[in-house]
Write an enzyme that holds these catalytic residues in place. Structure first.
Site, PDB file in Angstrom:
ATOM      1  N   HIS A   1      41.830  85.616  30.564  1.00 24.56           N
ATOM      2  CA  HIS A   1      40.983  86.639  31.184  1.00 24.56           C
ATOM      3  C   HIS A   1      40.344  86.132  32.470  1.00 24.56           C
ATOM      4  CE1 HIS A   1      41.594  88.778  27.397  1.00 24.56           C
ATOM      5  NE2 HIS A   1      41.551  89.807  28.207  1.00 24.56           N
TER       6      HIS A   1
ATOM      7  N   ARG B   1      38.596 101.747  27.018  1.00 24.60           N
ATOM      8  CA  ARG B   1      39.023 100.958  25.867  1.00 24.60           C
ATOM      9  C   ARG B   1      37.779 100.486  25.119  1.00 24.60           C
ATOM     10  NH1 ARG B   1      42.404  95.470  26.449  1.00 24.60           N
ATOM     11  NH2 ARG B   1      40.422  94.613  27.179  1.00 24.60           N
TER      12      ARG B   1
ATOM     13  N   GLU C   1      50.119  95.989  21.671  1.00 19.99           N
ATOM     14  CA  GLU C   1      50.039  94.605  22.154  1.00 19.99           C
ATOM     15  C   GLU C   1      50.314  93.593  21.051  1.00 19.99           C
ATOM     16  OE1 GLU C   1      46.261  94.060  24.084  1.00 19.99           O
ATOM     17  OE2 GLU C   1      45.179  95.193  22.576  1.00 19.99           O
TER      18      GLU C   1
ATOM     19  N   ASN D   1      50.014  91.532  28.232  1.00 14.10           N
ATOM     20  CA  ASN D   1      49.448  90.172  28.196  1.00 14.10           C
ATOM     21  C   ASN D   1      49.422  89.646  26.772  1.00 14.10           C
ATOM     22  OD1 ASN D   1      48.921  90.806  30.844  1.00 14.10           O
ATOM     23  ND2 ASN D   1      46.798  91.345  30.457  1.00 14.10           N
ATOM     24  N   ASP D   2      48.903  90.470  25.877  1.00 11.07           N
ATOM     25  CA  ASP D   2      48.862  90.044  24.481  1.00 11.07           C
ATOM     26  C   ASP D   2      50.228  90.186  23.819  1.00 11.07           C
ATOM     27  OD1 ASP D   2      46.296  89.048  23.804  1.00 11.07           O
ATOM     28  OD2 ASP D   2      45.507  91.046  24.220  1.00 11.07           O
TER      29      ASP D   2
ATOM     30  N   ARG E   1      47.700  82.516  25.569  1.00  5.45           N
ATOM     31  CA  ARG E   1      47.694  82.914  26.976  1.00  5.45           C
ATOM     32  C   ARG E   1      46.676  82.142  27.808  1.00  5.45           C
ATOM     33  NH1 ARG E   1      45.323  89.095  26.453  1.00  5.45           N
ATOM     34  NH2 ARG E   1      44.622  88.881  28.585  1.00  5.45           N
TER      35      ARG E   1
ATOM     36  N   CYS F   1      49.457  98.579  30.904  1.00  8.91           N
ATOM     37  CA  CYS F   1      48.203  98.172  31.563  1.00  8.91           C
ATOM     38  C   CYS F   1      48.049  96.658  31.582  1.00  8.91           C
ATOM     39  CB  CYS F   1      47.006  98.827  30.904  1.00  8.91           C
ATOM     40  SG  CYS F   1      46.765  98.336  29.192  1.00  8.91           S
TER      41      CYS F   1
HETATM   42  C1  PEP Z   1      46.860  93.178  27.536  1.00  5.58           C
HETATM   43  O1  PEP Z   1      46.756  92.489  26.521  1.00  5.58           O
HETATM   44  O2  PEP Z   1      47.905  93.282  28.196  1.00  5.58           O
HETATM   45  C2  PEP Z   1      45.695  93.928  28.046  1.00  5.58           C
HETATM   46  C3  PEP Z   1      45.812  94.783  29.023  1.00  5.58           C
HETATM   47  O3  PEP Z   1      44.481  93.655  27.486  1.00  5.58           O
HETATM   48  P1  PEP Z   1      43.660  92.326  27.775  1.00  5.58           P
HETATM   49  O4  PEP Z   1      44.314  91.613  28.920  1.00  5.58           O
HETATM   50  O5  PEP Z   1      42.266  92.750  28.107  1.00  5.58           O
HETATM   51  O6  PEP Z   1      43.759  91.595  26.488  1.00  5.58           O
HETATM   52 MG    MG Z   2      45.046  92.729  25.260  1.00  6.20          MG
END
Ligand code: PEP
Ligand code: MG
Length: 578
Positions: free
Chosen positions: A198, A341, A439, A462-463, A473, A510
C-alpha cells in the site's frame, strides 16, 4: 563521491532533491533542542508517557486474561511490560534528555537504536528476534508522547522546500505515507517493501517517483546529500556530478512536458477506434483526492479506499465524521458514480485500537472478515455510506469476499442499517447497488455465487495476484515472483470479466493492473470496459484506449489466454502493443 544504488521502481518519474533520513519506520521523530528551563518539564512528560503505556498494557493484560484470548497475547503483553519496566528504556532516555537538552521522543528513539544495535550483535536467534518487541514498545511510548496516537511525526526540514526533499526510510507504513498527501515531498525511497504494497500504491497515487527494496539506502545515504531518483528504472544516484545532473534535469522537464500534453485528453470520451466505449474511473484514498480525479476527467470513482480515513488516528471516525467524508466525495463528483469500499483494515493497514496478534495478517482477520467480526463498527460505516447515498450515485463495494455466507451476512447487515435509518426517517438510496471485490482466487473460480447475489464486481488484482501466487505483496524478497502476467493470473482475470459479461453484471478492474498502460490492450481484449486507477494514470491509459481497435486486439488476446509459456505471453503482448 558519486555512486548508484538499485531497487524496485514502484512509481515512475524523476526527482532531484536532498535526502532526509528517517530514524525508523513509524518512529520518524523530530529532533528539538530545548531551553534549559524546559528540561525538567520534558523529563516529566516522558515519565507520564511511560505511565500511560503501563496503563495501556495493564488493560491489555485484562483482555489477555479472558478465556478466548490467544495464548500468544498473554505472553506478548508480559514481555512488553518487562521491556517497558527495564531501566534501559524507562530511565536512560531521561539522562539523554538532560544531557543533550533534547525532546523526549528523540531521546527515546536514540536509546532504542542503541539497544537494537546490541540485539543485532547477539548470537542467540531468539534474543535477536526480541528487538522487534523493543521497537513496538518504543512505538507505543512515542505515540503517547506525540499526543496523536498513530500519527507520524514526519515534518519537512526547515529551510528546504518540501518539494525538494527526498524521504529515505527503512520502511514506511501506509499510515506514514498517507501523511505525505499533506506534505508534498519530492520522492520517497525505502530499504524494504514490495511493488503493490500500500505504500507503493500511495506513491503512485501521488504521482511522486518512488523506489522500494533498496536494502541499505539508509546506511549508505547521509542526511542532506543530493539525490537523483529515477523511479522508472529503480535507480538512486547519490551526489551526482554536474553532467549527470544536467542530463536528468533535461529528462525531468521532458517528462513534465509529456504529462502536460496529455491534459488535452481530459474532456475526450474514452472510445476505441472501432467505437467501443470505456469508462475511466479513479481510485482515491481521501476526500481531498476528488480534485485530482476531476482534473484527470474521471468518469466516476471506482474505488474509495475508506480505511485511510481510519489510519493516522487512534480511534474510529464517528458516523457523522464518515458521513461528511463520503458526502464530500459524492458531491464533488457531481452525479458521477462513487464506489465506496467498506474498510479493508488488517494486513498492512492496521489500526492501533484493534491491534491483534496474528501470525499471518494477510490471511487473517482482514477486510470483510474483520467487518463481520466487528458488527458495531460495520453498521456505523454502512449507515454513514447510506446517508451519503442521498447526495448522488453511491455504490457499495465489499472487499475480500470468498464465501457466499459472507455476502449473505453483509447483505443482512446492510438491511439492518437501512431499517435503522428508515425508523429514524433518514433518507438514503433504497436501491443502492452492492458489489464485491474479486481478489481471492476462490472467488474468481466460484464466480457463480457472486453473480447471483451482487450487482457488480470489481477485480482487485493486487490481492488476486498475491493470493494466487502466494507472494506477500509487501515483501521485497519475493517481489521478483510477483508476476501479473502469470498465466494463472490472466486466466482468473479473464474468467471473471467473461462471466460477469455473460451474466450482464458490470465488471471493473481496480487493482494496479488497470493503471498500467502496457496492459491496457490486454484488458480491453479480455472484454474489460471499466478501468479504475489513480487519477495520475488516467490520461495515459485513456491515450492507449483511444489508439486501440478492439476488433484487432480480441483475437490476439484469445491466443494469449491459451498460452501457458510466459515467454510466449510476453511476446504476444509486445505484438499487441506494437
Ligand atoms: C486490490 O487488491 O487489487 C485492491 C484494489 O485493493 P487494495 O490494493 O486496497 O488491497
Ligand atoms: Mg485488495
Amino acid at each position: 563521491m558519486s555512486f548508484t544504488i538499485h531497487g524496485l521502481g514502484v512509481s515512475g518519474g524523476i526527482a532531484i532533491g536532498v535526502a532526509q533520513l528517517m530514524s525508523h519506520a513509524t518512529l520518524e521523530v523530530a529532533h528539538l533542542t530545548l531551553g534549559p528551563r524546559m528540561v525538567d518539564k520534558e523529563v516529566a512528560r516522558f515519565e507520564e508517557a511511560i505511565l500511560a503505556v503501563q496503563a495501556e498494557l495493564e488493560l491489555l493484560k485484562v483482555e489477555a486474561g479472558k478465556g478466548n484470548a490467544p495464548a500468544e497475547l498473554r505472553a506478548f503483553v508480559d514481555l512488553h511490560g518487562m521491556i517497558l519496566a527495564d531501566p534501559e528504556l524507562s530511565e536512560v532516555p531521561k539522562q539523554i534528555i538532560r544531557e543533550r537538552r533534547c525532546n523526549a521522543e528523540w531521546a527515546l528513539v536514540q536509546q532504542m537504536e542503541r539497544l537494537v544495535e546490541q540485539f543485532d550483535a547477539i548470537d542467540d536467534a531468539y534474543l535477536r528476534e526480541r528487538k522487534a518487541d523493543v521497537v513496538q514498545v518504543v512505538e507505543r511510548v512515542v505515540k503517547v508522547l506525540l499526543g496523536h496516537p498513530g500519527r507520524s511525526a514526519l515534518r519537512a526540514r526547515k529551510g528546504v522546500k518540501e518539494a525538494d526533499q527526498i524521504i529515505v526510510a527503512h520502511d514506511l507504513s501506509p499510515a506514514d505515507t498517507i501523511g505525505f498527501k499533506e506534505q508534498r515531498f519530492a520522492s520517497f525511497i525505502t530499504d524494504v517493501g514490495g511493488a503493490t504494497s500500500h505504500t507503493a500504491i500511495l506513491a503512485r497515487s501521488m504521482a511522486i517517483p518512488s523506489i522500494v527494496g533498496l536494502h541499505r539506502a539508509r546506511d549508505l545515504i547521509r542526511d542532506g546529500e543530493l539525490l537523483i531518483i529515477d523511479g522508472t528504472r529503480g535507480v538512486v544516484i547519490i551526489n551526482p556530478d554536474e553532467r549527470v545532473l544536467e542530463e536528468y534535469r533535461l529528462r525531468k522537464s521532458e517528462l513534465e512536458l509529456e504529462r502536460s500534453k496529455l491534459k488535452r485528453l481530459k474532456t475526450m470520451k474514452a472510445s476505441t477506434i472501432d467505437g467501443v466505449d470505456v469508462q475511466m474511473y479513479a481510485n482515491i484514498e481521501l476526500p481531498e483526492d476528488v480534485e485530482a480525479a476531476r482534473t484527470a476527467g474521471a468518469d466516476g470513482i471506482g474505488l474509495f479506499r475508506t480505511e485511510f480515513l481510519f489510519l493516522n488516528r487512534g480511534d474510529m471516525p464517528t458516523e457523522d465524521e464518515q458521513f461528511e467524508a463520503y458526502r464530500k466525495v459524492v458531491k464533488g463528483m457531481e452525479g458521477r458514480p462513487v464506489t465506496i469500499r467498506t474498510f479493508d483494515l488488517g494486513a498492512d493497514k492496521s489500526l492501533d485500537a484493534m491491534d491483534r496478534v496474528q501470525t499471518n495478517p494477510a490471511l487473517g482477520l482482514r477486510a470483510i472478515r474483520l467487518q463481520l467480526a466487528e458488527p458495531k463498527m460495520f453498521r456505523t460505516q454502512l449507515r454513514a455510506i447510506l446517508r451519503a447515498s442521498k447526495y448522488g450515485k453511491v455504490k457499495l463495494l465489499i472487499p475480500m469476499l470468498a464465501h457466499a455466507h459472507e455476502i449473505d451476512a453483509t447483505l443482512a447487515a446492510l438491511q439492518g442499517a437501512k431499517q435503522s435509518l428508515r425508523e429514524q426517517k433518514v433518507a438514503f438510496d433504497e436501491g443502492i447497488e452492492v458489489g464485491g471485490m474479486i481478489e481471492i482466487p476462490a472467488a474468481a473460480l466460484a464466480i457463480g455465487m457472486f453473480l447471483r447475489r451482487l450487482d457488480f464486481l470489481s477485480i482487485g488484482t493486487n490481492d488476486l495476484i498475491q493470493y494466487a501466487l502466494a507472494i506477500d505483496r509487501s515483501d521485497e524478497t519475493v517481489s521478483h515472483l510477483y508476476d501479473p502476467l502469470h498465466p494463472a493470473v490472466l486466466m482468473l482475470v479473464a474468467h471473471t470479466i467473461y462471466s460477469g459479461d455473460k451474466a450482464g453484471l458490470p465488471v471493473s478492474v481496480c487493482g494496479e493492473l488497470a493503471g498500467d498502460p502496457a496492459l491496457t490492450r490486454l484488458l480491453l481484449g479480455m472484454g474489460l470496459r471499466i478501468f479504475s486507477m489513480h487519477p495520475s494514470q488516467i490520461l495515459e491509459v485513456k491515450q492507449h484506449v483511444l489508439k486501440s481497435d478492439v476488433s484487432d486486439i480480441a483475437p490476439i488476446v484469445r491466443k494469449i489466454l491459451r498460452y501457458s509459456e510466459p515467454e510466449k505471453i510476453r511476446e504476444q503482448i509486445e505484438k499487441l502493443n506494437a
